[in-house]
Design an enzyme around this catalytic site. Structure first.
Site, PDB file in Angstrom:
ATOM      1  CD  GLU A 209      -0.811  61.502  28.679  1.00  0.00           C
ATOM      2  OE1 GLU A 209       0.423  62.143  28.947  1.00  0.00           O
ATOM      3  OE2 GLU A 209      -1.465  61.893  27.790  1.00  0.00           O
ATOM      4  CD  GLU A 324       3.640  59.520  29.222  1.00  0.00           C
ATOM      5  OE1 GLU A 324       3.200  59.999  28.311  1.00  0.00           O
ATOM      6  OE2 GLU A 324       2.635  58.774  29.322  1.00  0.00           O
TER       7      GLU A 324
END
EC number: 3.2.1.78
Length: 407
Positions: A209, A324
């Site tokens: 991320e 995710e």
């Protein structure tokens, strides 16, 4: 859940038996691909293994290395990998980093904790035995397990004047620390195979991320991705590389598709880097549009996925994974039934794309935990033994995805 799975009722018993047998044979073929040294590849908007299309379903379990490094907890890692195989999952994403702090993998730049490395060796060896592929992430954007903050602090400790954690992406010192991280060339002490030569590894993820709030133009991250993706490929040309993006758009196009803000990434420009093999997105509408109703959050997720699937096919011409997604038990209005419905909605979009030859080829929910890990919970955890309805949803998707892969 263990080794059991829900049988989806079909019109005749004979069809049920044939469907289960076919899915088992397909998973056995995928396990053989891993065991026989078949690296996963990206070919256009598809993944292939041994020249055949490959579709995936699975989950995140970021903690596997950590638990496997302690002989007393190693069974938790092995048990979750066995659950994945029993569900006929094909792909698990986990951390290959733990920088500084308590029980690190990397104590200081280039100095390693062998016990932790043995934990990662164990995870890879156990995944290989079960025919599972792994996505291994190399560093965290966030502070958990050290992250870019720890790299910047290491540079400061050596006398370098770095202003913010985002200097991780700019500093020649921290970039060299990253390049020196010895995971790619590690020789697994259980299998005897260097990580860079092990087909169990599906792909390397550059960073979990990434965000660079100090440069919302995206130029800083674009330069870093270009340099590091190329570097990883130069050391390990066998494996695919992905960035670890959540999917936020940037200056190149479609900023209006974001949930009201940008984070210094650019889904299009970042993933067009030649050394990046496939794109990723995450999906957390309960966080990103937290003030919206549940129906509005699900509608956002549907559009988020559709936009990225379309752009991956038409603009990037690369495969896409949803690496995710989840629904937190700490969100307003949460119920297990609502989480299951959300999972089904994500899975339906993934399956529709894969079935129709689209760019999206798999989804990994966040996250599986083992019994006895109550202190690790973040609200998104699924303990499969205690969440039969969710385990059934996951098993159904695994069976559907397996049915798309030629025997």
């Amino acid at each position: 859940m263990g080794s059991k799975r829900r049988v989806i009722l079909l019109p005749t018993l004979g069809v049920v038996v044939l469907a289960i047998a076919a899915a088992v044979l397909l998973h056995a073929g995928e396990a053989a691909d891993v065991a026989n040294g078949q690296f996963a590849r990206a070919s256009g908007t598809r993944f292939t293994v041994g020249g055949r299309p490959f579709y995936s379903n699975g989950f995140n379990a970021y903690w596997l290395m950590y638990m496997a490094s302690d002989p007393g907890d190693r069974s938790k890692a092995a048990g979750v990998l066995q659950q994945a195989a029993s569900l006929r999952a094909t792909l698990v994403r986990t951390w290959a980093f733990s920088d500084g702090g308590y029980r690190p993998l990397q104590k200081s730049p280039g100095v390693y904790n062998e016990d932790m490395f043995m934990g990662l060796d164990f995870v890879i060896a156990e995944a290989k035995k079960r025919g599972l592929y792994l996505i291994l992430s190399l560093v965290n954007n966030w502070d958990g397990f050290g992250g870019k903050k720890q790299y910047v602090q290491w540079a400061r400790d050596q006398g370098h004047n770095l202003g913010s954690d985002d200097d991780f992406f700019r500093s020649d010192v921290t970039k060299q620390f990253y390049k020196n991280h010895a995971v790619l060339t590690r020789v697994n002490k259980i299998t005897g195979v260097a990580y860079k030569d092990d087909p169990t590894i599906f792909a390397w993820e550059l960073i979990n991320e990434p965000r660079c709030q100090s440069d919302l133009s995206g130029k800083t991250l674009q330069a870093w991705v270009t340099e590091m993706a190329g570097y990883v490929k130069s050391v390990d040309p066998n494996h695919m590389v992905e960035i670890g993006l959540e999917g936020f758009y940037g200056e190149s196009m479609h900023k209006n598709f974001n949930p009201g803000y940008t984070v210094g990434t650019d889904f299009i420009a970042n993933n067009l880097v030649p050394a990046v093999d496939f794109a990723t997105i995450h999906s957390y509408p309960d966080q990103w549009v937290s003030g919206a109703s549940s129906d509005e959050q699900v509608a956002f997720m549907r559009k988020w996925m559709a936009d990225h699937i379309r752009d991956s096919a038409a603009v990037l011409r690369k495969p896409l994974l949803v690496t995710e997604f989840g629904w937190s038990a700490r969100s307003n209005g949460y119920t297990v039934a609502a989480r299951d419905a959300y999972f089904r909605t994500v899975y339906d979009a993934v399956y529709a794309s894969a079935r129709e030859g689209g760019a999206c080829a798999g989804g990994l929910f966040w996250q599986v935990m083992a019994p006895g890990m109550e202190s690790w919970t973040d609200g998104y955890e699924v303990v499969l033994e205690r969440s039969k309805s969710t385990a059934d949803v996951v098993a159904h998707q695994c069976a559907r995805i397996a049915g798309l892969s030629p025997a």
